[in-house]
Design an enzyme around this catalytic site. Sequence first.
Site, short mmCIF file in Angstrom:
data_model
loop_
_atom_site.label_atom_id
_atom_site.label_comp_id
_atom_site.label_asym_id
_atom_site.label_seq_id
_atom_site.Cartn_x
_atom_site.Cartn_y
_atom_site.Cartn_z
N GLU A 11 1.14 -1.31 0.07
CA GLU A 11 -0.02 0.36 -0.06
C GLU A 11 0.92 1.80 0.25
O GLU A 11 1.66 1.27 1.03
CB GLU A 11 -0.97 0.01 1.14
CG GLU A 11 -1.68 1.45 1.25
CD GLU A 11 -2.19 2.13 0.66
OE1 GLU A 11 -3.56 0.81 -0.38
OE2 GLU A 11 -2.64 3.18 0.43
N HIS B 124 -25.77 -1.46 -0.57
CA HIS B 124 -26.56 -1.07 -1.78
C HIS B 124 -27.39 -2.52 -2.21
O HIS B 124 -27.32 -3.11 -1.64
CB HIS B 124 -26.25 -0.35 -2.75
CG HIS B 124 -25.43 1.03 -2.83
ND1 HIS B 124 -26.38 2.13 -2.29
CD2 HIS B 124 -24.57 1.07 -2.85
CE1 HIS B 124 -25.89 3.00 -3.25
NE2 HIS B 124 -24.68 2.65 -3.21
N ILE C 112 -13.82 -0.40 -9.61
CA ILE C 112 -14.53 -0.51 -8.66
C ILE C 112 -15.25 0.52 -7.85
O ILE C 112 -14.49 1.79 -7.36
CB ILE C 112 -13.31 -1.27 -7.72
CG1 ILE C 112 -13.19 -2.67 -8.02
CG2 ILE C 112 -14.65 -1.59 -6.31
CD1 ILE C 112 -13.66 -3.68 -8.48
N GLU C 113 -16.05 1.60 -8.97
CA GLU C 113 -17.05 2.18 -7.94
C GLU C 113 -18.16 1.93 -7.34
O GLU C 113 -18.55 0.21 -7.92
CB GLU C 113 -16.88 3.30 -8.78
CG GLU C 113 -17.44 2.73 -10.49
CD GLU C 113 -18.20 4.18 -11.26
OE1 GLU C 113 -18.41 4.97 -10.97
OE2 GLU C 113 -18.24 4.19 -12.53
N SER C 114 -19.01 2.07 -7.37
CA SER C 114 -20.61 2.31 -6.51
C SER C 114 -20.99 1.63 -7.43
O SER C 114 -21.35 1.38 -8.62
CB SER C 114 -21.55 3.88 -5.75
OG SER C 114 -22.60 3.02 -5.57
N CYS D 93 -16.88 18.14 18.04
CA CYS D 93 -15.43 19.88 18.47
C CYS D 93 -14.75 19.34 17.32
O CYS D 93 -13.94 20.05 17.05
CB CYS D 93 -15.30 19.37 19.77
SG CYS D 93 -13.92 18.46 20.39
#
Lengths: 422, 484
Positions: free
Chosen positions: B31, B49, B338-340, B439
Amino acid sequence: MKAYDIVIVGGGPAGLAAAVAAKRAGNDSILILERDHELGGILNQCIHNGFGLHTFKEELTGPEYASRYIEQVIELGIDYKLNTMVMDISQDKVVTAMNREDGMFTIPAKAVILAMGCRERPRGALNIPGYRPAGIYSAGTAQRLVNIEGYMPGKEVVILGSGDIGLIMARRMTFEGANVKCVAELLPFSGGLKRNIVQCLDDYGIPLLLSHTVVDIEGRERVEAVTIAEVDENLKPIPGTEKRYTCDTLMLSTGLIPENELSRSAGVEMSPITSGPLVNESFETSIPGVFACGNVLHVHDLVDYVSEEADKAGEHAAAYVAADGALAEGGEEVKVVAEGGARYTVPTTVNVERLGDSLTIRFRVSGVFTGSYVNVYLDDERISHKKKRIMAPGEMEQVVIPKSKLAEHADLKTITVKVESE
Amino acid sequence: MYDVIIIGAGVTGCAVARELSRYEANVCVIESEEDFWCGTSKAHSSIVHAGFDCTPGTLMARFNVRGNEMMEDLAKDLEIPFKRNGSLVVCIHKEELGGLQDLYDRGIANGVPDMKILSREELLEMEPNLSDNVEGALYAPTGGIICPFKLNIAMAENANVNGVDFFFNTRAEKLTRDDEGLWHIRTNNGEYITRYVVNAAGLYSDYFHNMVSENKIHITPRRGDYCILDKETGDLVEKTIFPQPTKMGKGILVAPTIHGNLFVGPTAINMDDDCKDFTATTQEGIAELIEKGGMYVKDLPIRKVITSFAGNRAHEDGHEFILGEPEDAPHFIDCAGIESPGLTSSPAIGEYIGEMMRDMMGLKEKDNWIATRKDVVSTEGLSLEERNELIKENPAYGTIICRCESVTEGEILDAIHRPLGARSLDGVKRRTRAGTGRCQAGFCSPRVMEILQRELDLPMEEITKTGGKSAMVFGRTKLEEGAR
């Protein structure tokens, strides 16, 4: 856990003064619960002077001012618990708190004094577009890092908002060798005290840009620059006025919000204007026996006024306990109303019977008023008419009405504080 | 040498890692950033979803519905906060009502269970705070909300206990295949050699794909701005409120978060190819949220915003997941575009890629695979007795550090010291919620900095917000220097 008559939530200036007053009024069963590792609250990080001119007729630093009260708390043998977070206050005044030593515990109290203070409005609440890197600090957080922890949060600083902490930090950062480039203020006037603008900005040549705001923050990891633009009368940025300032730090001093999560969950009625509880002349909230004072009630400009109000709250809490919850009988509830340029009043109701010699009403104005009048009406009758050279939102105003004036007004319903042009 | 190297520790990479950890294989994840979830996986809607809006027959439809189905057990096994709150696609114009039927039909074709078209009355009974001009809605009870960070890290931690290595701050730069068919990955931290590569690089998945294949793909960063509102407003709606979808996506939703805030978003703005890392919010974006979020919900309390953020979707030109081995790049496995509904699909994508690679590589199942994972103990909602038991064991659970979200020192210490633990303020925040409250870390950041410094034994100057050059402070004050 031992039961107490009076539990005070918060060991800052309000909580300390309330404790001392309640003790002096004769109550011997008082507990202060403080979340930090020492008493004194935010005063501990306010190492500049200017505190206590009204109360002690001296110029003290924040920690000095706090220590005057802490010493009294210790001398009077008032109990307190540090590093202790109050988690809940119930409607019937059972306080639930927690710390490392005692674990989570409950204390049934006869009276509770809310003295939690306030917090700063964060960047997110301002909808400032841009990246979200390191280097965006609220002024109070930066003040803690510098004055308590001894670290430099940045070297090239832009400040948004001209609240008092921001002004104080402009000077403090300058002392520490940082370059404070400017203070931008969205409104056409500062939210801070005049003396702070002079002593913290003007004396160091730091420009105050009124009617300006930050419209972009650059830097993915650490702040690299901010863009400041002028705003129009609707506070919308004016295209073409943008100016980019390279900096590594953006400090925010854009308002304080009374910290009333506990009050709300206890069911205390709140003012939408101050975001603090509604209180009567005794600083008692809508729940009998629950009192509020200091910045949790409304944000103050001077700590002296915090102490003064807390003193009354403490005294009344002790009286409430002494009378077993039965306060002075009789007397009608009179409404206190803010009108014209006055935004709100504290208190919002008064029972004349319960007053001492006089009633102090504190309020703030909604804008800058030059040569306007503060008028006080008892129902329709104007009883006070005072010209003020200048009034600004950054400074708290007050009117004092002798009890005798109120008592002689038969069948009084409403006291109105009105800021008007004549 | 590794059998499999996964590029990217977002939700997809970690889902694949967890599935591969079932088998006897040497697997690692590299990564480029300092922690999980630093790209698309950190800034999205956090919605599980139902799957009614995907085109039937697509991979998106298939993995959405399968992922949704898997989520409940996964959330139980890995202790991920998850709730099926249900989704509503709301109409405010009569002429749009036909669109609901189309969505319903698509949902049926995709295998979405229990959907219903609601009349205006039924809808308002379900969600009384919707605007007065609503005409009807499609209701899908299987829609849900999840903690996106916990989904990502839970799969990663579980993979890690089962033997998968994770290397952070390790940026893949170049992929080459040698004569023996092994992949060499050049990184800023030296070279890694592996038999198989999984490309789960999110916004950069086209970059790696195109490096090894002649069948080029193209990912457009499609920015979305979001606002999060104070918890006070979290019960304004119970279900996720969608407008009708358009070709730019699912539209601006209003939904509760799993932690009780309300969120509004996202916008959908196509960005230039060189803007993959542009995640700044803009004035226009925030203005659009305020305008459109208010179309379906009455009196949206937009003044209660506590923070805004933006993220980029990895939008592939064909709007489809690209999964598997390109013809001309053997042993290179794409999880691209890889999107929604990517978050929802992630466990199903993991399952699919895992099984595909098991068969390709002839992997054997471990007999000691651990299927469950314990989350950082959350003290929120514990009874007095439960808290006291915890505090007795470890007094740090008695100290509140983040007062807005009531996060204790014990939780923060756990987040730091567990395997693959937090090393920055954002790392602590995403594992414990310290700093996510109203805050926005004003109160707790100096305290979390102090804990990180003490526990990681680092000078304060090296404590960062989110790795790299995001240092929180620049050394000592003059006063402090003088005192020393």
